[in-house]
Structure formats: structure tokens, C-alpha cells
Design an enzyme around this catalytic site. Sequence first.
Site, short mmCIF file in Angstrom:
data_model
loop_
_atom_site.label_atom_id
_atom_site.label_comp_id
_atom_site.label_asym_id
_atom_site.label_seq_id
_atom_site.Cartn_x
_atom_site.Cartn_y
_atom_site.Cartn_z
N GLY A 11 0.81 -1.21 0.00
CA GLY A 11 0.00 0.00 0.00
C GLY A 11 0.84 1.25 0.00
O GLY A 11 1.83 1.34 0.72
N GLN A 45 6.67 -3.27 -0.60
CA GLN A 45 7.22 -3.79 0.65
C GLN A 45 8.65 -3.27 0.88
O GLN A 45 8.97 -2.17 0.46
CB GLN A 45 7.17 -5.33 0.67
CG GLN A 45 5.78 -5.90 0.84
CD GLN A 45 5.14 -6.36 -0.46
OE1 GLN A 45 5.78 -6.55 -1.47
NE2 GLN A 45 3.84 -6.55 -0.42
#
Length: 424
Positions: free
Chosen positions: A39, A218
Site C-alpha cells: 500500500g 514492501q
Amino acid sequence: MNKAVIGLQWGDEGKGKIVDYLSENFDLVVRYQGGNNAGHTVIVEDITYKLNLIPSGVIRDKICFLGQGVVLDPEHFVNEYEKISKRISNPRIYLSSNISLILNYHKQLDKINESILTGDSKIGTTAKGIGPAYQDKVGRKSIKLYDLDNMISLKSKFEAIKKYYDPILDAFDENKIDLNQNIERLSEFYSQIKSLIIDNSFIKKNFQNKKILFEGAQGILLDVDHGTYPFVTSSNTVASSAATGSGCGPNSINYVLGITKAYTTRVGSGPFPTELNDEIGESLGRRGKEFGTVTARKRRCGWFDGVLVRQTIKIAGINGIALTKLDVLDELDEIKVCIQYELNGKKIDYLPSSSEDQFKIKPIYKTFPGWKSQTRGIRNIQDLPEKAKNYIYALEDFIGAKISSISTSPERDDTILIEDPFKV
């Protein structure tokens, strides 16, 4: 000059803002690995953009490309594409024809995989099917985007997949694969996104002499080979995977920018040597708004781990560092940095390989005085408090890499540019 933006911790370092900040000067922004378990949150003039799959460059109306290293959830992508289309007219987003799909049975398998683990062995997966989708990719059972162009061949593939997975699903009281339902949904999905699918050689054909920004998801400590295994994601998050995950050669990347917070956070299970289970940790979480973009889970917070960042810098071949969330430390009386570990009574300066040892290590800290004044919104390094500058220079010296920019708030323009990334 092409650049890659890589997280140096366990993700959530603020890559979305950095990619948005940099992308103005690039022709193409590429996402090359991961799925919608990642995200990025970007704030522009009080408008918040939350993205999971689509590269942050879309906010600046850049051409965006999801490479074949990505795994894609059809339903999620359509929803995200529709949301961004309401804010940005005709977003230029393209998908590699070689992308592997995440389907419902992958999510079922994800839940099964987590359910058979106990106690501290639980990974803390987002249960979005990412791991099983990558397992199918390696196991040569993926449904690819190009498969959707031939429904007869697709049905044949699904029949083999159903034969393989139905016994596993049934054994854990999960619904078996509905062949017709999957075909119907994918047929509808294909009609919605067919115009976005392009040949895998897209970059090589169209952007040989253009500037490309590669956006990682990530962080390196979640890399399946280099992270805190098995508490990792299911893809390679290091800069070198930008080449394989996008269809470019390794010489396509001229500069690797590493992103790290001025402290450390982690979502989910796994070792975290500098974690603070006290009021300071709670304070970092509150001030830093440390909640996951994808799951809204509260992030674990701790002091900056210099040992880990120094190690990930070497693994990733970092050329420069973007330091984020400096302002979160503004109210602290003192600030600590981990400079060594203690394992079984011995001092070490590296993260041991085994997760058993990773859980055992104890941090050894160096303490710095806090600056106790506001840095939020500062855009020139000379305007920072002296103690803040001393902290930054000490980090730079310990990790052995140049800090090229400092972020002092989530806002796009609240960035101190020390070294222009377009001139190095």
C-alpha cells in the site's frame, strides 16, 4: 537516467510519497513485483490517495506499467482503477500480458496455510492470496492475463487446477473450485481491461531512450530470499528484481534510491529487535499514524535499527537514501539507534540467518539527545535544529550511505532535497 525506489526496512517507509515526488521528471513509472498486499499513501494539497497496485506516478498523470513480476487480483484491480479514474481523467495504466492472476482459491489456500501454523510460527499474512499465487507461478500453474484471450484453452487449464486443488480445499472444509463461475468472472474481467493489456516487451519497444522510475513494494527485510524468513512476502523486493519483473535488462537501472524511516516499523509477525512495547512505541505510532494502508493493522514501532539498514543497503546496492518521517521524533527527550546486537552473550554486527536466532538477539544502542522542536514542514536542511542535523549525520555515517533527501511531513512538497537525484 533510470532509477529504482526500494524500501530498506519491513515496508511502509513512505515510498509512495517519494515516487510521487520524483515521478514528475520521469516518462514511465513501473511496478515490478508484489500484489495488492502492498500500500502506498500519498497526500497532495490535503487530498489523500491510497494505492495498492497502481504506481504512485499515476497521480502526476504519468504512464504507469505493471510488469510480469506482479500478481494481480482482478476484482481489486478493477475497483482501484475505477476509483483513480474518478480523480484522474483517463489514467494511462498498462498491464503486462504475462502477469499472473490471484483468484479466489488462492485466498482460500492462503487462509489454510495460516490456519495450520501455531503460536509464534504464524506469519500474519494479509490472506489476499499473494503467496499461493506466487506458488502457482513457480509451480507452472498460473492463469496469466494472456490466457484470457482463449477461453477454450483457459477452461482446459482450470480443469487441471481444479483436479489439483479440490482435494486440498475439501480437506479443510473450503468450497471446491467452481469452474463455470471462474470462467464467467474472468471473461467479464477481460472485457473490462482488454485495452490495458500490452505485450511483455512494452518497455524495450517504447522506452529505450526515456526516463523510467521503478517502484518497489514492501521492503528488503520482507524479501523472500534476503528478509527475515519465513516472516516475509512471497516475492523478491530487492532492486535487482526490477529487471526481471519488468522486462528490462539489469543495466537499465542507473541509480537505486533506498527509503528508510527515521525509526523502524513492522506489520504482522516476525522478529523485530528494536521494537518498543512502551509509551515511546505508542507515541511513535500515534504521531506517525502507523496503520497499514492495506489492512489498517497497527504497526509495531521501534528505534532505528542501523545494523539492519546498513545490511540492506549492501544487499540492494543503494546509491542514496531518502529519510522519511523525521518529524515524528520531534517531541522525544532522547533518541536511540541500534549499532550492534548481542546473541548468546556475544556482540555481532549483522542479522543472523535463522529466525530462531533473530528472535533471540538483543539490541545495543547509542543514545542521541532529542531536539524537542518542530521539524514538520521544513524544506531546507539549514533550518533544521542542530541536534536533528547531528542525528541525521550520525545515521549517514553509520549506515555508510549518502542521505539525499529528508521528508518532514506526508505532504508532497515537505521534502528537504540535499542531493538532486537527477544530477547523479
